[in-house]
Enzyme design. Sequence first.
Site, PDB file in Angstrom:
ATOM      1  N   TRP A  10       1.019  -1.240   0.533  1.00 17.64           N
ATOM      2  CA  TRP A  10       0.125  -0.123   0.037  1.00 17.64           C
ATOM      3  C   TRP A  10       1.125   1.146   0.070  1.00 17.64           C
ATOM      4  O   TRP A  10       0.423   2.621  -0.420  1.00 17.64           O
ATOM      5  CB  TRP A  10      -0.769  -0.036   1.236  1.00 17.64           C
ATOM      6  CG  TRP A  10      -2.124  -0.981   1.556  1.00 17.64           C
ATOM      7  CD1 TRP A  10      -1.816  -1.708   0.614  1.00 17.64           C
ATOM      8  CD2 TRP A  10      -3.074  -1.382   2.276  1.00 17.64           C
ATOM      9  NE1 TRP A  10      -3.570  -3.602   0.931  1.00 17.64           N
ATOM     10  CE2 TRP A  10      -3.918  -2.619   2.095  1.00 17.64           C
ATOM     11  CE3 TRP A  10      -2.945  -0.518   3.527  1.00 17.64           C
ATOM     12  CZ2 TRP A  10      -4.282  -2.889   2.557  1.00 17.64           C
ATOM     13  CZ3 TRP A  10      -4.768  -1.863   3.907  1.00 17.64           C
ATOM     14  CH2 TRP A  10      -5.380  -2.197   3.644  1.00 17.64           C
ATOM     15  N   HIS A  94      13.198  -2.743  -0.001  1.00 18.85           N
ATOM     16  CA  HIS A  94      12.103  -1.761  -1.414  1.00 18.85           C
ATOM     17  C   HIS A  94      13.219  -1.179  -2.559  1.00 18.85           C
ATOM     18  O   HIS A  94      13.941   0.255  -1.840  1.00 18.85           O
ATOM     19  CB  HIS A  94      10.291  -1.776  -1.281  1.00 18.85           C
ATOM     20  CG  HIS A  94       9.644  -0.835  -2.406  1.00 18.85           C
ATOM     21  ND1 HIS A  94       9.808   0.119  -3.186  1.00 18.85           N
ATOM     22  CD2 HIS A  94       9.046  -1.345  -3.481  1.00 18.85           C
ATOM     23  CE1 HIS A  94       8.896   0.221  -3.586  1.00 18.85           C
ATOM     24  NE2 HIS A  94       8.039  -1.053  -3.662  1.00 18.85           N
ATOM     25  N   SER A 211       3.962  -2.033 -12.133  1.00 21.76           N
ATOM     26  CA  SER A 211       2.446  -2.216 -13.017  1.00 21.76           C
ATOM     27  C   SER A 211       2.323  -3.090 -13.154  1.00 21.76           C
ATOM     28  O   SER A 211       1.903  -2.972 -14.335  1.00 21.76           O
ATOM     29  CB  SER A 211       3.480  -1.134 -13.835  1.00 21.76           C
ATOM     30  OG  SER A 211       3.826   0.681 -13.544  1.00 21.76           O
ATOM     31  N   GLY A 232       1.954  -2.745  -6.149  1.00 19.59           N
ATOM     32  CA  GLY A 232       1.232  -1.815  -5.713  1.00 19.59           C
ATOM     33  C   GLY A 232       0.282  -0.581  -5.584  1.00 19.59           C
ATOM     34  O   GLY A 232      -0.977  -1.134  -5.647  1.00 19.59           O
ATOM     35  N   GLY A 233      -0.285   0.321  -6.839  1.00 20.56           N
ATOM     36  CA  GLY A 233      -0.625   0.857  -6.966  1.00 20.56           C
ATOM     37  C   GLY A 233      -2.048   0.098  -7.115  1.00 20.56           C
ATOM     38  O   GLY A 233      -3.461   0.421  -5.800  1.00 20.56           O
TER      39      GLY A 233
HETATM   40  C1  PEP Z   1       5.588  -2.161  -5.807  1.00 20.33           C
HETATM   41  O1  PEP Z   1       5.807  -0.615  -5.104  1.00 20.33           O
HETATM   42  O2  PEP Z   1       6.258  -2.463  -4.874  1.00 20.33           O
HETATM   43  C2  PEP Z   1       5.873  -1.549  -6.693  1.00 20.33           C
HETATM   44  C3  PEP Z   1       5.552  -2.682  -7.473  1.00 20.33           C
HETATM   45  O3  PEP Z   1       4.332  -0.120  -7.228  1.00 20.33           O
HETATM   46  P1  PEP Z   1       3.818  -0.445  -8.689  1.00 20.33           P
HETATM   47  O4  PEP Z   1       2.228  -1.375  -8.586  1.00 20.33           O
HETATM   48  O5  PEP Z   1       2.547   0.513  -8.334  1.00 20.33           O
HETATM   49  O6  PEP Z   1       4.046  -0.415 -10.055  1.00 20.33           O
END
Ligand code: PEP
Length: 249
Positions: A10, A94, A211, A232-233
């Site tokens: 998150w 991360h 993503s 993530g998002g």
């Molecule tokens: C993450 O924060 O680990 C990530 C993969 O972000 P996103 O899916 O938004 O690219």
Amino acid sequence: MKKKIIAGNWKMNGDTASATEIVEGILDAANASSHDVVIAPPFVYLSSVAEKISDSKIRLSAQNLADHESGAFTGEISAKMLSDVGCTYVLVGHSERRQMYGETNTVVAQKTALALSNGLTPILCVGETLEERESDQWKDVILAQINAVIEHCGIEIFQETIVAYEPVWAIGTGKSASAEIANEVHEFIYYTLTSKSDKIRPSLKVLYGGSVAADNSAQYMSQTYIDGVLVGGASLKPSVFSEIIRSVE
Ligand code: PEP
């Protein structure tokens, strides 16, 4: 067949109300899944989320941990505290921690060791920047990230440490790595680790992150060397995260 992992990070988003909304919105999909669903809320919501998921199949992760056991480290949160409030996983290294907070490979290795010695499963994030990919350095970068952990903790820890390949250029950019590129890197990570110890072969898990969305998760999950996703998002939208959970066969 190895169970896959669908993990949601998150990051620094939301509030008490949205944490409740996300948990309630993903409960059905998570409980129906034969795979492992993990969520990583911000520190301050861990305890309340732990209570909300106590009767479910969802598991709790933190997003970070301190690089010391305990003591005068104002503002830090120890591995022991995370176990105490119900975490079973923790993200380590991360790329946002590495890039914005200067976490070196050595610090990441120390954090991995602390997570393990306190009963947490580390999700060790590795991955290259766009510049490193374009100059064909991705293997060296990932090797350095992994080798620092092996030197500090030993290879056997990969029996219980999850790796997440997260190309920095794909995180939060909407530019996901193609499933083929991701699989190539995962294969590299898999053979790099398993060539050092046969023991880790049956349990080693390497997740893809960058993503991931409802319309591409199934492609990643179907790749030979991809054992799950770190989202993530899209993990902030319960209907989308539920779709991602359901996309895993
Ligand atoms: C993450 O924060 O680990 C990530 C993969 O972000 P996103 O899916 O938004 O690219």
